[in-house]
Scaffold this motif. Structure first.
Motif, mmCIF file in Angstrom:
data_model
loop_
_atom_site.group_PDB
_atom_site.id
_atom_site.type_symbol
_atom_site.label_atom_id
_atom_site.label_comp_id
_atom_site.label_asym_id
_atom_site.label_seq_id
_atom_site.Cartn_x
_atom_site.Cartn_y
_atom_site.Cartn_z
ATOM 1 N N ALA A 129 0.864 -1.182 0.090
ATOM 2 C CA ALA A 129 0.139 -0.265 -0.020
ATOM 3 C C ALA A 129 0.868 1.347 -0.101
ATOM 4 N N ARG A 132 2.756 1.693 -3.643
ATOM 5 C CA ARG A 132 1.857 2.147 -4.637
ATOM 6 C C ARG A 132 1.345 3.613 -4.345
ATOM 7 N N MET A 133 1.123 3.917 -3.110
ATOM 8 C CA MET A 133 0.608 5.437 -3.022
ATOM 9 C C MET A 133 1.742 6.301 -3.182
ATOM 10 N N SER A 139 -5.517 5.808 -3.118
ATOM 11 C CA SER A 139 -6.413 4.813 -2.407
ATOM 12 C C SER A 139 -7.694 4.053 -3.240
ATOM 13 N N TYR A 142 -6.759 1.833 -6.004
ATOM 14 C CA TYR A 142 -5.504 1.044 -5.565
ATOM 15 C C TYR A 142 -5.866 -0.536 -6.267
ATOM 16 N N VAL A 165 -7.172 0.290 2.506
ATOM 17 C CA VAL A 165 -6.144 0.865 1.989
ATOM 18 C C VAL A 165 -5.325 1.910 2.589
#
Length: 438
Positions: A129, A132-133, A139, A142, A165
């Motif tokens: 998480a 990726r962020m 979110s 996601y 997320v």
């Protein structure tokens, strides 16, 4: 909501050392079950096959604890106790599985399966998480960034909602902030220190990286405040000292010229030497000039900063200041202010390759740019804690991208030059006091 026996089992697992996962020597895979997955691609096929292998590993753990099924085993550690619904982590999602249960032979407690503990761990969810962020995926989107694991898996997957997320990201960045601010610095031999500020909405985060004697850049700390004032910077540097940083050694502090930063560095470090950022000085001067004079003034200042000695550079800058004073006294005053500190690198006779690294605050600004890039999609900064979390996560991510600075082989020479310069100044000051007393 977790049931009591599940909470007790997790508490018992946390106290027990990790058990070795039993891997079966052979696994029979049902081709009929994975035939549909094969139509959705190789990854879906691999996931379907992996889930069957995981089920076989569950059964292998059960056999290791209970012995072969339908056979008497007087030395067994437990007995089969049916099954229950569970879930495991697959990439950035959770998927439901059926896991076997085993109770201790005396019936006192439920035994855990090492393979299930391994696959059900949620640690990877928080890491993915955050990755990726920080890479710019919101979110809300996601789920679209996850690998295609097959339609059956996608339909059953959970833990991919916006709120789930977001909670994992908050927890992961809180961990990153704690890691950054509690990391011990006892073994760090710091040669150069930099500090600057980055703004997140109305919140200012003061960040500090350092350069070790080996040339590696280290993200050191972050402190939140409304501005880059002396109190905030002093708290930041004092925190470094409390975490074991040796502030008694001579250090080159590369700063942007703010008096608050300089006073804070001198208040905590015992032997600091200030190098004012030459890029900031050039910008400050040419911002006070008309367009027709900006280019030539910048060229002459850069030429002076690359002079063969500090004395020659100071003469060239003073000549430029005298010329500007006739028509643009503001620019001339800005040029004269702090001139000595902008020439510290020349005074120490730092080799050109290392001087290009330390003549400006570019190293800390490159880290700040990475922090800004990771948080560019955030539109609303709720509070200072949120700013600290994002900044700390960005700093640690920048730390993974750092390489040794240009000219790092000359850092021992810089340490020697710092020692020599400070020793000369101390002896010179003592001589002056003796002459005054006489």
């Amino acid at each position: 909501m977790s049931k009591t026996y599940q909470e007790n089992r997790r508490a018992g697992q946390a106290a027990m050392p990790p058990a070795e996962v039993a891997v079966p020597e052979q696994v029979i895979v049902s081709m009929a079950e994975i035939a549909e997955s094969a139509k959705e691609g190789l990854l879906a096929l691999a996931v379907s096959t992996g889930l069957q292998v995981m089920t076989a590993m569950f059964e292998e753990d059960v056999t290791a604890l209970c012995g072969p099924q339908s056979k008497h085993n007087g030395d067994r550690a437990g007995y089969r106790h049916g099954s229950e619904a569970g879930s495991v982590t697959l990439g950035g999602r959770r998927i439901p599985v059926t896991r076997p249960r085993v109770r201790a032979a005396d019936g006192s407690a439920e035994l855990h399966l090492p393979s299930y503990d391994l696959f059900s761990s949620t640690e990877v969810l928080g890491r993915l998480a955050m990755e990726r962020m920080l890479a710019g995926l919101s979110s809300r989107r996601y789920g679209r960034g996850l690998e295609p694991a097959g339609q059956q898996v996608e339909q059953a997957a959970s833990a991919t909602s916006e709120s789930a997320v977001s909670r994992r990201f908050v927890a992961a960045t809180e961990t990153a902030l704690t890691e950054l601010m509690t990391r011990r610095l006892d073994g760090l031999d710091l040669v150069a220190f930099m500090v600057d500020g980055v703004h997140y909405g109305e919140h200012a985060c003061v960040v500090a990286p350092g350069i070790g004697i080996d040339g590696v850049k280290h993200p050191l700390a972050v402190e939140e405040g409304s501005t880059e004032n002396a109190a905030v910077v002093t708290d930041l540097i004092t925190g470094l000292r409390d975490r074991g940083l040796d502030v008694t050694k001579p250090v080159l502090a590369v700063l942007d010229g703010a008096k608050a930063l300089s006073s804070a560095v001198k208040a905590v470090f015992e032997k600091p030497l200030i190098q004012r950022c030459q890029q900031h000085k050039i910008r400050n001067v040419i911002d006070k000039l008309p367009d027709r004079l900006k280019q030539v003034t910048e060229r002459r200042m850069r030429q002076a900063y690359h002079a063969g000695s500090a004395l020659k550079a100071e003469g060239e800058l003073e000549q430029l200041a005298r010329e500007l004073a006739r028509t643009h006294p503001g620019a001339a005053a800005s040029l004269r202010e702090g001139t000595t500190e902008t020439l510290t690198i020349l005074r120490l006779d730092v080799p050109p390759t290392l001087a290009r690294t330390l003549h400006s605050t570019n190293p800390v600004e490159s880290m700040i740019e990475i922090c800004r890039e990771h948080s560019k999609n955030v539109k609303r900064w709720r509070d200072g804690t949120m700013a600290l979390r994002w900044c700390a996560a960005g700093m640690l991510e920048a730390g993974h991208q750092f390489r040794r600075v240009n000219g790092h082989m000359h850092l021992p020479k810089l340490r020697t030059a710092l020692n020599r310069h400070l020793a000369e100044n101390v002896s010179g000051a003592c001589d002056d006091r003796e002459q005054t007393a006489a």
